[in-house]
Design a protein around this motif. Structure first.
Motif, PDB file in Angstrom:
ATOM      1  N   GLY A 287      10.971  -1.544  -5.756  1.00  0.00           N
ATOM      2  CA  GLY A 287      10.895  -0.744  -6.981  1.00  0.00           C
ATOM      3  C   GLY A 287      10.096  -1.486  -8.268  1.00  0.00           C
ATOM      4  O   GLY A 287      10.271  -0.310  -9.302  1.00  0.00           O
ATOM      5  N   LEU A 288       9.988  -2.943  -8.144  1.00  0.00           N
ATOM      6  CA  LEU A 288       9.934  -3.504  -9.358  1.00  0.00           C
ATOM      7  C   LEU A 288       8.516  -2.739  -9.112  1.00  0.00           C
ATOM      8  O   LEU A 288       7.674  -3.023  -7.821  1.00  0.00           O
ATOM      9  CB  LEU A 288       9.711  -4.462  -8.982  1.00  0.00           C
ATOM     10  CG  LEU A 288      12.152  -5.195  -8.582  1.00  0.00           C
ATOM     11  CD1 LEU A 288      11.740  -6.591  -8.583  1.00  0.00           C
ATOM     12  CD2 LEU A 288      11.880  -4.987 -10.170  1.00  0.00           C
ATOM     13  N   SER A 289       7.242  -2.884 -10.091  1.00  0.00           N
ATOM     14  CA  SER A 289       5.628  -3.657 -10.110  1.00  0.00           C
ATOM     15  C   SER A 289       5.393  -4.338 -11.193  1.00  0.00           C
ATOM     16  O   SER A 289       6.576  -4.720 -12.583  1.00  0.00           O
ATOM     17  CB  SER A 289       5.384  -2.264 -10.178  1.00  0.00           C
ATOM     18  OG  SER A 289       5.926  -1.401 -11.263  1.00  0.00           O
ATOM     19  N   THR A 290       4.577  -4.566 -11.398  1.00  0.00           N
ATOM     20  CA  THR A 290       3.532  -5.721 -12.454  1.00  0.00           C
ATOM     21  C   THR A 290       1.921  -5.290 -12.247  1.00  0.00           C
ATOM     22  O   THR A 290       1.748  -4.791 -11.108  1.00  0.00           O
ATOM     23  CB  THR A 290       3.599  -6.753 -12.576  1.00  0.00           C
ATOM     24  OG1 THR A 290       3.029  -7.311 -13.937  1.00  0.00           O
ATOM     25  CG2 THR A 290       2.975  -7.286 -11.382  1.00  0.00           C
ATOM     26  N   ALA A 291       1.200  -5.125 -13.440  1.00  0.00           N
ATOM     27  CA  ALA A 291       0.115  -4.716 -13.191  1.00  0.00           C
ATOM     28  C   ALA A 291      -1.000  -5.759 -13.009  1.00  0.00           C
ATOM     29  O   ALA A 291      -0.065  -6.791 -12.638  1.00  0.00           O
ATOM     30  CB  ALA A 291      -0.377  -4.785 -15.559  1.00  0.00           C
ATOM     31  N   ALA A 292      -2.202  -5.521 -11.761  1.00  0.00           N
ATOM     32  CA  ALA A 292      -2.796  -6.468 -11.692  1.00  0.00           C
ATOM     33  C   ALA A 292      -3.996  -6.179 -11.416  1.00  0.00           C
ATOM     34  O   ALA A 292      -4.667  -5.171 -11.506  1.00  0.00           O
ATOM     35  CB  ALA A 292      -2.388  -6.378 -10.641  1.00  0.00           C
ATOM     36  N   VAL A 293      -5.136  -7.158 -11.267  1.00  0.00           N
ATOM     37  CA  VAL A 293      -6.493  -6.435 -11.280  1.00  0.00           C
ATOM     38  C   VAL A 293      -6.307  -6.788  -9.864  1.00  0.00           C
ATOM     39  O   VAL A 293      -5.994  -7.500  -8.241  1.00  0.00           O
ATOM     40  CB  VAL A 293      -6.959  -8.363 -11.149  1.00  0.00           C
ATOM     41  CG1 VAL A 293      -8.877  -8.221 -11.166  1.00  0.00           C
ATOM     42  CG2 VAL A 293      -6.884  -8.737 -13.195  1.00  0.00           C
ATOM     43  N   GLU A 294      -7.177  -5.357  -9.117  1.00  0.00           N
ATOM     44  CA  GLU A 294      -7.516  -5.304  -7.973  1.00  0.00           C
ATOM     45  C   GLU A 294      -8.824  -6.022  -7.205  1.00  0.00           C
ATOM     46  O   GLU A 294     -10.393  -5.826  -7.628  1.00  0.00           O
ATOM     47  CB  GLU A 294      -7.969  -3.365  -7.924  1.00  0.00           C
ATOM     48  CG  GLU A 294      -8.031  -3.233  -6.297  1.00  0.00           C
ATOM     49  CD  GLU A 294      -7.130  -3.169  -5.918  1.00  0.00           C
ATOM     50  OE1 GLU A 294      -6.721  -2.690  -4.258  1.00  0.00           O
ATOM     51  OE2 GLU A 294      -5.342  -3.287  -6.593  1.00  0.00           O
TER      52      GLU A 294
END
Length: 207
Positions: free
Chosen positions: A52-59
């Motif tokens: 359930g953890l997440s972070t913004a990233a560059v696709e």
């Protein structure tokens, strides 16, 4: 000296969780980095874990030049000193070469995370090139289990609940059995037997 380190293991062994933890630990101490991902289960531009953890990233799209992007980011922010790339198995061979160039020419550590082989037990091109180029390969220590309880060593794809060994190498799915396309992990014996789940015992007729 900067290094290219490849973290590899089967599905569900905590690769994305570790990638998130490494990014958190470094950013919490004032370090700055870039986070790339590709085909994450949560959608584009997100690095997520099943916890359930997440972070913004560059696709990292098929045509994204990871070296050029990192070089420009470093020019704008010279304090960047690490790059994290999740789902690295989906990278092209050229993109893996670009990760190596980030290390060698920009002096930035690169931590790549991905599974080595696909549902057919064949190496992904991106993973193969990482194995060939990485300064270090670290096998994830979190043990995943086959449905039989043995250590899982192989990734498997199911379609409509049935295991398949043919089809496109990259088809995004999930690990929930109610999905049309889903994935699971198996020991080698059950992968070879094409048995993605336990076979129910036959009913015994009562007298």
């Amino acid at each position: 000296m900067a290094e290219l380190i490849f973290f590899s293991g089967t599905m569900d062994c905590g690769k994305s969780t570790l990638a998130l933890q490494m990014d958190h630990n470094r950013s919490a101490r004032g370090r700055r980095g870039l986070v790339f991902t590709r085909n994450d289960r949560a959608g584009q531009g997100v690095l997520s874990s099943r916890l359930g953890l997440s972070t913004a990233a560059v696709e990292a799209a098929h045509d994204t030049n990871l070296y050029a992007y990192s070089e420009a980011a470093l020019a704008a922010d010279p304090e960047i000193d690490y790059v994290i790339c999740d789902e690295a198995q989906f990278l092209t061979e050229d993109q893996v070469e670009q990760l190596a160039a980030i290390v060698d020419e920009l002096g930035v550590d690169v931590f790549a995370f991905g599974i080595a082989t696909d549902f057919r037990t064949r190496l992904f091109p991106g993973s193969q090139r990482l194995i060939e180029l990485a300064d270090e390969i670290r096998v994830m220590q979190v043990e995943t289990l086959c449905w039989c309880g043995a250590r899982a060593t192989h990734n498997a794809r199911t379609v409509g609940g049935e295991m398949v060994v043919e089809g496109e190498q990259v088809v995004v799915g999930d690990v929930t059995p109610d999905e049309e396309v889903a994935y699971t992990v198996l020991c080698r014996r059950h992968h070879r037997a094409r048995q993605a789940q336990a076979v129910p015992a036959p009913a015994i007729a009562s007298a």
